[in-house]
Design a protein around this motif. Structure first.
Motif, PDB file in Angstrom:
ATOM      1  N   PHE A 472       0.835  -1.203   0.000  1.00 13.67           N
ATOM      2  CA  PHE A 472       0.000   0.000   0.000  1.00 13.67           C
ATOM      3  C   PHE A 472       0.868   1.250   0.000  1.00 13.67           C
ATOM      4  CE2 PHE A 472       1.039  -0.398   4.409  1.00 13.67           C
ATOM      5  CZ  PHE A 472       0.948   0.868   4.974  1.00 13.67           C
ATOM      6  N   VAL A 473       0.238   2.353  -0.391  1.00 14.57           N
ATOM      7  CA  VAL A 473       0.851   3.672  -0.275  1.00 14.57           C
ATOM      8  C   VAL A 473       0.029   4.454   0.743  1.00 14.57           C
ATOM      9  CG1 VAL A 473       1.384   5.844  -1.439  1.00 14.57           C
ATOM     10  CG2 VAL A 473       1.755   3.667  -2.628  1.00 14.57           C
ATOM     11  N   ALA A 474       0.655   4.820   1.838  1.00 10.32           N
ATOM     12  CA  ALA A 474      -0.027   5.607   2.868  1.00 10.32           C
ATOM     13  C   ALA A 474      -0.092   7.054   2.416  1.00 10.32           C
ATOM     14  CB  ALA A 474       0.719   5.487   4.189  1.00 10.32           C
ATOM     15  N   VAL A 475      -1.289   7.584   2.276  1.00 17.18           N
ATOM     16  CA  VAL A 475      -1.497   8.981   1.912  1.00 17.18           C
ATOM     17  C   VAL A 475      -1.950   9.718   3.166  1.00 17.18           C
ATOM     18  CG1 VAL A 475      -2.837  10.594   0.504  1.00 17.18           C
ATOM     19  CG2 VAL A 475      -2.048   8.426  -0.483  1.00 17.18           C
ATOM     20  N   ILE A 476      -1.086  10.600   3.679  1.00 17.68           N
ATOM     21  CA  ILE A 476      -1.388  11.354   4.898  1.00 17.68           C
ATOM     22  C   ILE A 476      -1.701  12.780   4.478  1.00 17.68           C
ATOM     23  CG2 ILE A 476      -0.675  11.795   7.267  1.00 17.68           C
ATOM     24  CD1 ILE A 476      -0.359   8.888   6.490  1.00 17.68           C
ATOM     25  N   ARG A 477      -2.984  13.141   4.547  1.00 23.28           N
ATOM     26  CA  ARG A 477      -3.437  14.429   4.020  1.00 23.28           C
ATOM     27  C   ARG A 477      -3.570  15.472   5.132  1.00 23.28           C
ATOM     28  NH1 ARG A 477      -8.952  12.583   1.114  1.00 23.28           N
ATOM     29  NH2 ARG A 477      -9.510  12.460   3.326  1.00 23.28           N
ATOM     30  N   PHE A 478      -3.713  16.730   4.702  1.00 28.73           N
ATOM     31  CA  PHE A 478      -3.979  17.848   5.604  1.00 28.73           C
ATOM     32  C   PHE A 478      -2.892  17.980   6.673  1.00 28.73           C
ATOM     33  CE2 PHE A 478      -8.079  16.503   3.867  1.00 28.73           C
ATOM     34  CZ  PHE A 478      -8.487  17.689   3.277  1.00 28.73           C
ATOM     35  N   GLN A 479      -1.637  17.940   6.203  1.00 27.02           N
ATOM     36  CA  GLN A 479      -0.484  18.091   7.095  1.00 27.02           C
ATOM     37  C   GLN A 479       0.392  19.270   6.684  1.00 27.02           C
ATOM     38  OE1 GLN A 479      -0.203  15.872   9.804  1.00 27.02           O
ATOM     39  NE2 GLN A 479      -2.223  15.321   9.011  1.00 27.02           N
ATOM     40  N   GLY A 480      -0.135  20.162   5.837  1.00 25.34           N
ATOM     41  CA  GLY A 480       0.650  21.290   5.358  1.00 25.34           C
ATOM     42  C   GLY A 480       0.639  22.473   6.315  1.00 25.34           C
ATOM     43  N   PRO A 481       1.355  23.553   5.966  1.00 33.00           N
ATOM     44  CA  PRO A 481       1.428  24.720   6.855  1.00 33.00           C
ATOM     45  C   PRO A 481       0.063  25.322   7.175  1.00 33.00           C
ATOM     46  CG  PRO A 481       3.098  24.867   5.142  1.00 33.00           C
ATOM     47  CD  PRO A 481       2.220  23.705   4.781  1.00 33.00           C
ATOM     48  N   ARG A 482      -0.825  25.401   6.181  1.00 38.44           N
ATOM     49  CA  ARG A 482      -2.142  25.982   6.447  1.00 38.44           C
ATOM     50  C   ARG A 482      -2.963  25.119   7.391  1.00 38.44           C
ATOM     51  NH1 ARG A 482      -5.033  28.287   1.009  1.00 38.44           N
ATOM     52  NH2 ARG A 482      -3.247  29.309   0.033  1.00 38.44           N
ATOM     53  N   ALA A 483      -2.796  23.807   7.282  1.00 40.90           N
ATOM     54  CA  ALA A 483      -3.668  22.886   8.007  1.00 40.90           C
ATOM     55  C   ALA A 483      -3.309  22.790   9.484  1.00 40.90           C
ATOM     56  CB  ALA A 483      -3.617  21.504   7.364  1.00 40.90           C
ATOM     57  N   ASN A 484      -2.062  22.473   9.766  1.00 34.69           N
ATOM     58  CA  ASN A 484      -1.686  22.245  11.170  1.00 34.69           C
ATOM     59  C   ASN A 484      -0.230  22.579  11.465  1.00 34.69           C
ATOM     60  OD1 ASN A 484      -0.487  20.157   9.814  1.00 34.69           O
ATOM     61  ND2 ASN A 484      -1.293  18.518  11.105  1.00 34.69           N
ATOM     62  N   GLY A 485       0.384  23.406  10.606  1.00 30.23           N
ATOM     63  CA  GLY A 485       1.756  23.804  10.876  1.00 30.23           C
ATOM     64  C   GLY A 485       2.799  22.902  10.257  1.00 30.23           C
ATOM     65  N   MET A 486       2.393  21.912   9.471  1.00 34.58           N
ATOM     66  CA  MET A 486       3.309  21.023   8.767  1.00 34.58           C
ATOM     67  C   MET A 486       4.252  20.288   9.726  1.00 34.58           C
ATOM     68  SD  MET A 486       5.523  21.933   5.357  1.00 34.58           S
ATOM     69  CE  MET A 486       5.575  20.807   3.963  1.00 34.58           C
ATOM     70  N   PRO A 487       3.710  19.512  10.669  1.00 32.38           N
ATOM     71  CA  PRO A 487       4.568  18.766  11.599  1.00 32.38           C
ATOM     72  C   PRO A 487       5.335  17.667  10.883  1.00 32.38           C
ATOM     73  CG  PRO A 487       2.309  18.001  11.788  1.00 32.38           C
ATOM     74  CD  PRO A 487       2.280  19.191  10.865  1.00 32.38           C
ATOM     75  N   GLU A 488       6.481  17.313  11.450  1.00 31.95           N
ATOM     76  CA  GLU A 488       7.193  16.139  10.954  1.00 31.95           C
ATOM     77  C   GLU A 488       6.414  14.884  11.327  1.00 31.95           C
ATOM     78  OE1 GLU A 488      11.094  16.354  12.611  1.00 31.95           O
ATOM     79  OE2 GLU A 488      11.815  17.734  11.075  1.00 31.95           O
ATOM     80  N   LEU A 489       6.485  13.879  10.461  1.00 30.54           N
ATOM     81  CA  LEU A 489       5.742  12.634  10.664  1.00 30.54           C
ATOM     82  C   LEU A 489       6.682  11.465  10.931  1.00 30.54           C
ATOM     83  CD1 LEU A 489       3.168  13.142   7.754  1.00 30.54           C
ATOM     84  CD2 LEU A 489       2.921  13.788  10.153  1.00 30.54           C
ATOM     85  N   HIS A 490       7.811  11.774  11.563  1.00 30.17           N
ATOM     86  CA  HIS A 490       8.828  10.757  11.835  1.00 30.17           C
ATOM     87  C   HIS A 490       8.295   9.635  12.722  1.00 30.17           C
ATOM     88  CE1 HIS A 490      12.806   9.098  12.163  1.00 30.17           C
ATOM     89  NE2 HIS A 490      12.877   9.311  13.462  1.00 30.17           N
ATOM     90  N   LYS A 491       7.260   9.917  13.483  1.00 30.22           N
ATOM     91  CA  LYS A 491       6.642   8.928  14.360  1.00 30.22           C
ATOM     92  C   LYS A 491       6.167   7.698  13.579  1.00 30.22           C
ATOM     93  CE  LYS A 491       2.766   8.831  17.708  1.00 30.22           C
ATOM     94  NZ  LYS A 491       1.687   9.681  18.281  1.00 30.22           N
ATOM     95  N   LEU A 492       5.929   7.863  12.286  1.00 27.67           N
ATOM     96  CA  LEU A 492       5.414   6.761  11.459  1.00 27.67           C
ATOM     97  C   LEU A 492       6.508   5.808  10.990  1.00 27.67           C
ATOM     98  CD1 LEU A 492       2.937   8.789   9.218  1.00 27.67           C
ATOM     99  CD2 LEU A 492       2.457   7.552  11.340  1.00 27.67           C
ATOM    100  N   THR A 493       7.756   6.222  11.074  1.00 22.73           N
ATOM    101  CA  THR A 493       8.851   5.440  10.501  1.00 22.73           C
ATOM    102  C   THR A 493       8.944   4.020  11.035  1.00 22.73           C
ATOM    103  OG1 THR A 493      10.094   7.465  10.037  1.00 22.73           O
ATOM    104  CG2 THR A 493      11.341   5.415  10.080  1.00 22.73           C
ATOM    105  N   PRO A 494       8.889   3.792  12.363  1.00 24.59           N
ATOM    106  CA  PRO A 494       9.005   2.400  12.841  1.00 24.59           C
ATOM    107  C   PRO A 494       7.914   1.489  12.311  1.00 24.59           C
ATOM    108  CG  PRO A 494       9.415   3.936  14.636  1.00 24.59           C
ATOM    109  CD  PRO A 494       8.902   4.751  13.493  1.00 24.59           C
ATOM    110  N   SER A 495       6.664   1.947  12.308  1.00 21.61           N
ATOM    111  CA  SER A 495       5.560   1.090  11.843  1.00 21.61           C
ATOM    112  C   SER A 495       5.704   0.760  10.362  1.00 21.61           C
ATOM    113  CB  SER A 495       4.218   1.786  12.093  1.00 21.61           C
ATOM    114  OG  SER A 495       4.038   2.053  13.461  1.00 21.61           O
ATOM    115  N   LEU A 496       5.998   1.766   9.530  1.00 19.46           N
ATOM    116  CA  LEU A 496       6.157   1.508   8.106  1.00 19.46           C
ATOM    117  C   LEU A 496       7.399   0.655   7.835  1.00 19.46           C
ATOM    118  CD1 LEU A 496       5.256   5.056   6.722  1.00 19.46           C
ATOM    119  CD2 LEU A 496       3.820   3.009   6.685  1.00 19.46           C
ATOM    120  N   GLY A 497       8.448   0.855   8.637  1.00 15.69           N
ATOM    121  CA  GLY A 497       9.650   0.040   8.494  1.00 15.69           C
ATOM    122  C   GLY A 497       9.401  -1.420   8.803  1.00 15.69           C
TER     123      GLY A 497
END
Length: 607
Positions: A472-497
Motif C-alpha cells: 500500500f501507499v499511505a497517503v497522509i493528508r492535511f499536514q501542510g502549513p495551512r492545516a496544522n503547521g506542517m509537523p514532521e511525521l517521523h513517528k510513522l517510521t518504525p511502523s512503516l519500516g
C-alpha cells in the motif's frame, strides 16, 4: 579543474531570475553600511542605556566608539543537548573580544524547541513556525544600532535557518555561526532503529525502549545522526559562515573552546572598522547558495532544507526552487554514508576526513564555486583544511585528500551513488521531494493501492489493528502549513519500516514533512499545493493506485483522466484534531504561508 557546466547553468539561471530582488536587497544593505560605528548616531540617552550594565573596561571602549562591538545572539537552553554547551560561550566570546581590543554584548536569546522531544506530540505543530519566530527574535536582538558584527549561537532544525534569515536583514554586518558540536557516539544508530521497530511491534516494553534511547542520547552535544541539525552545520561550513572544520568538533574539548574564542576574534577582525571588511551579504550570494545545494546532495542531507534553503535564499533576495535542487542532484554524487544513509554517525564522518576532505574533493571535481567570499576571506579552498592545537595554539592544516574510511566518506572515483541524495517528484498529485540516499534501490519504485489517512495517529492505530499487512501507499493528508503547521511525521517510521521488513511494498505520500532522519521507507513529502490549498492530493481515495517512482521522478494517481477531473476535493474537520497549537497560536503565520510556493514560507522582514 573548471566548474562543472551544470553548476554554471544553474547559477546563471538563479542570478538572472533573482536580479530585481537581489538588487533590492543589496540596496537595503548598502543603506546601512558605514565605515564607523552605527551607534554614533544614537543620542547620549540611547547610548547610556545600551552600556549601563557593562563592566568598566567595556564602558570605556563603548564610550569611545572606535572599536568593534559584537552582538551575541544565542539559542541556549539546557533542555536541548545540542544547545546546552552554549551556556558558557558568551563568557568565552567576551574575553576573546577584549583580547582583540573589542567588546561583545549578549544582544538577545531566541527560542529553541527540540523536534526530538516534540516528535509526534502537540508541540510539533509549532516547529516549522518557530523558524520565523527565531528570525524575528534575531532581528529584534540586532535592531538596537549598537553592533558591528554578529556571533550566532545555534545548532538544530529551525534554529540555524531562523538565525540566518534574521541576520540577513542586517546583511551589512559580518556574521559568524558558532556551533556546539556533536555528542560523543552512543548506541549504534541501526541498533536504535531495530529496537524502535521491536517496540512498534509490541515485542519490547516502554522501559526497554527508554533504556535504548538513553544510550543513544546520553550527553551534551548534537544528536549524532545526520538529520537537520547536522545538515545545518554542514551548510554553514560549505557556505563559508563557520570557521573551517568547526562543524563536528565535540563539545567540552580544548579544541572546541579554542574555536569558540577564535570565532570572536575573527568577527572583530572583519568588521567595517578594520581593513578586512566581509559582510554577511557579500558571503550569501548565488554562488554560496549553489554551494549549499551541492553540499546537501553530496551528503544526503535533510529534506527540511528543501524548505529552509529556499527561505534563506529569499531573505538574501535570491530566488531558488526545487528544479534547481533537482538539476544539482543530477550531477553531484553521494559521498557520505551517515545514518540514516548508512550505519555510521557524524563522529565517524569527521574522523574519516570530515568536511575538509569532502570540500576538497568537490572543489577538485569542479563541483563547488571556489571564488566565493567566506568569513575567512576570499576562496573556499581555505575550507579544505582542519583545525588542530599546535602546542596549545589553534592552527589549521590541510585535510586528508583521501578518506580514512571509504565506507563512511567516499570519493569521486567510488561514490555511494552517482547522483545526489534528494530528488524531485512530479505528476498529477503535484510536486514533492524524496530523500533517496537512505532508500535501497529495490524500494525506490512502489505502485500500490492508496490507504488514505488524515492524521498520523490514524495510521498507527490501523497498524496496531493489523489492517496494513499488504502492499500500500499511505497517503497522509492535511499536514501542510495551512492545516496544522506542517509537523514532521517521523513517528510513522518504525511502523512503516516493520511492514517493509515483512516483505510488503510500502511508501508514504504527504503534504507534511518527515524528519531529517527519515529513513528506508520511500516518502514523497512536502507535496504541493497542500490539500487545504486545493492540492490534488485531496482527490485521492482509498483504493486508488498510486505510483511513486523515485528513479524517473514520477508521482501520480493512476486514475482515469475524466474520473480524476470530476472528483471533488476531500473536506476534513480540522477542529476535530486533538492538537491545535499550530492553528490557534499562529494563524498569522498560516496566513503568510498561504502565498508560499513549493512548501516554503516566504518570510521576509520589511525592507
Amino acid at each position: 579543474m573548471s566548474l562543472h557546466p551544470r553548476l554554471v547553468e544553474v547559477t546563471e539561471r538563479i542570478r538572472e531570475k533573482s536580479r530585481p530582488t537581489r538588487a533590492s536587497y543589496l540596496a537595503h544593505v548598502a543603506a546601512w553600511a558605514a565605515k564607523e560605528p552605527v551607534r554614533k548616531g544614537l543620542s547620549c540617552t540611547n547610548l547610556a542605556h545600551a552600556f549601563a550594565a557593562s563592566p568598566a573596561g567595556d564602558k570605556i571602549l563603548l564610550r569611545e566608539q572606535r572599536q568593534p562591538n559584537l552582538a551575541i545572539v544565542s539559542a541556549y537552553n539546557d533542555m536541548l543537548s545540542a544547545h546546552q554547551p552554549l551556556e558558557h560561550y558568551p563568557a568565552i566570546i567576551k574575553e576573546a573580544a577584549r583580547q582583540a581590543g573589542a567588546t561583545a554584548q549578549f544582544a538577545g536569546g531566541v527560542p529553541a524547541m527540540c523536534d526530538g522531544v516534540t516528535q509526534g506530540q502537540a508541540g510539533m505543530e509549532l516547529s516549522l513556525f518557530s523558524r520565523d519566530v527565531i528570525a524575528m527574535s534575531t532581528a529584534v536582538a540586532l535592531s538596537h544600532q549598537m553592533f558591528d558584527g554578529v556571533l550566532a549561537l545555534g545548532v538544530c532544525d529551525k534554529i540555524v535557518p531562523g538565525l540566518l534569515i534574521g541576520a540577513l536583514q542586517f546583511g551589512h554586518l559580518p556574521t559568524l555561526f558558532v556551533p556546539a558540536g556533536p555528542m560523543t557516539s552512543g548506541m549504534e544508530n541501526k541498533e536504535k532503529a531495530r529496537i524502535r521497530q521491536l517496540y512498534a511491534e509490541g515485542k519490547i516494553d516502554r522501559q526497554g525502549l527508554l533504556e535504548a534511547e538513553e544510550q543513544s542520547y546520553h550527553g551534551p552535544g548534537t544528536c549524532t545522526f545526520y538529520g537537520t541539525a547536522n545538515s545545518n552545520q554542514m551548510l554553514m561550513e560549505i557556505m563559508g559562515l563557520h570557521l573551517p572544520g568547526t562543524a563536528f568538533v565535540n563539545p567540552g574539548t580544548p579544541l572546541r573552546e579554542a574555536l569558540t574564542a577564535e570565532s570572536a576574534r575573527r568577527v572583530a577582525a572583519i568588521t567595517a572598522l578594520g581593513n578586512e571588511y566581509i559582510s554577511l551579504a557579500q558571503i550569501m550570494d548565488e554562488r554560496a547558495i549553489v554551494n549549499g545545494l551541492v553540499g546537501l546532495m553530496a551528503t544526503g542531507g535533510s529534506t527540511n532544507h528543501a524548505i529552509h534553503l529556499i527561505a534563506i535564499a529569499r531573505a538574501a533576495g535570491i530566488l531558488i526552487d526545487w528544479t534547481d535542487f533537482d538539476d544539482i542532484s543530477a550531477v553531484v554524487p553521494l559521498l557520505a554514508k551517515v545514518y540514516p544513509n548508512g550505519g555510521a554517525d557524524v563522529n565517524h564522518f569527521h574522523a574519516a576526513g570530515g568536511m575538509g576532505c569532502l570540500i576538497g574533493q568537490l572543489l577538485d571535481a569542479g563541483l563547488l564555486h571556489e571564488d566565493v567570499h567566506t568569513v575567512m576571506g576570499q576562496g573556499l579552498r581555505r575550507y579544505a583544511k582542519e583545525p588542530w592545537l599546535d602546542g596549545g595554539k589553534l592552527a589549521w592544516r590541510d585535510s586528508p585528500r583521501q578518506s580514512h574510511d571509504e565506507s563512511v566518506l567516499g570519493s569521486m572515483a567510488k561514490p555511494f551513488q552517482h547522483d545526489g541524495g534528494l530528488r524531485l517528484l512530479s505528476g498529477n498529485l503535484g510536486r514533492a521531494v524524496i530523500k533517496v540516499s537512505a532508500v535501497q534501490p529495490a524500494h525506490r519504485i512502489v505502485e500500490a493501492p492508496a490507504v488514505v489517512f488524515d492524521s498520523q495517529d490514524d495510521l498507527i492505530a490501523a497498524f496496531k489493528r493489523g489492517e496494513l499487512e499488504k502492499d500500500f501507499v499511505a497517503v497522509i493528508r492535511f499536514q501542510g502549513p495551512r492545516a496544522n503547521g506542517m509537523p514532521e511525521l517521523h513517528k510513522l517510521t518504525p511502523s512503516l519500516g516493520v511492514l517493509q521488513d515483512r516483505g510488503f511494498k510500502v511508501a508514504m505520500v504527504t503534504d507534511g514533512r518527515m524528519s531529517g532522519a527519515s529513513g528506508k521507507v520511500p516518502a514523497a513529502i512536502h507535496v504541493t499545493p497542500e490539500c487545504l490549498a486545493n492540492g490534488p492530493l485531496g482527490k485521492v481515495r482509498t483504493g486508488d493506485v498510486i505510483r511513486l517512482d523515485a528513479e524517473s521522478g514520477v508521482l501520480e494517481a493512476l486514475v482515469e483522466a475524466d474520473v480524476w477531473a470530476a472528483r471533488e476535493q476531500a473536506v476534513v474537520d480540522l477542529s476535530a484534531n486533538e492538537y491545535g497549537y499550530g492553528r490557534e497560536l499562529f494563524a498569522v503565520f498560516r496566513h503568510a504561508a498561504s502565498g508560499a510556493e513549493q512548501g516554503a514560507m516566504s518570510f521576509m522582514l520589511p525592507q
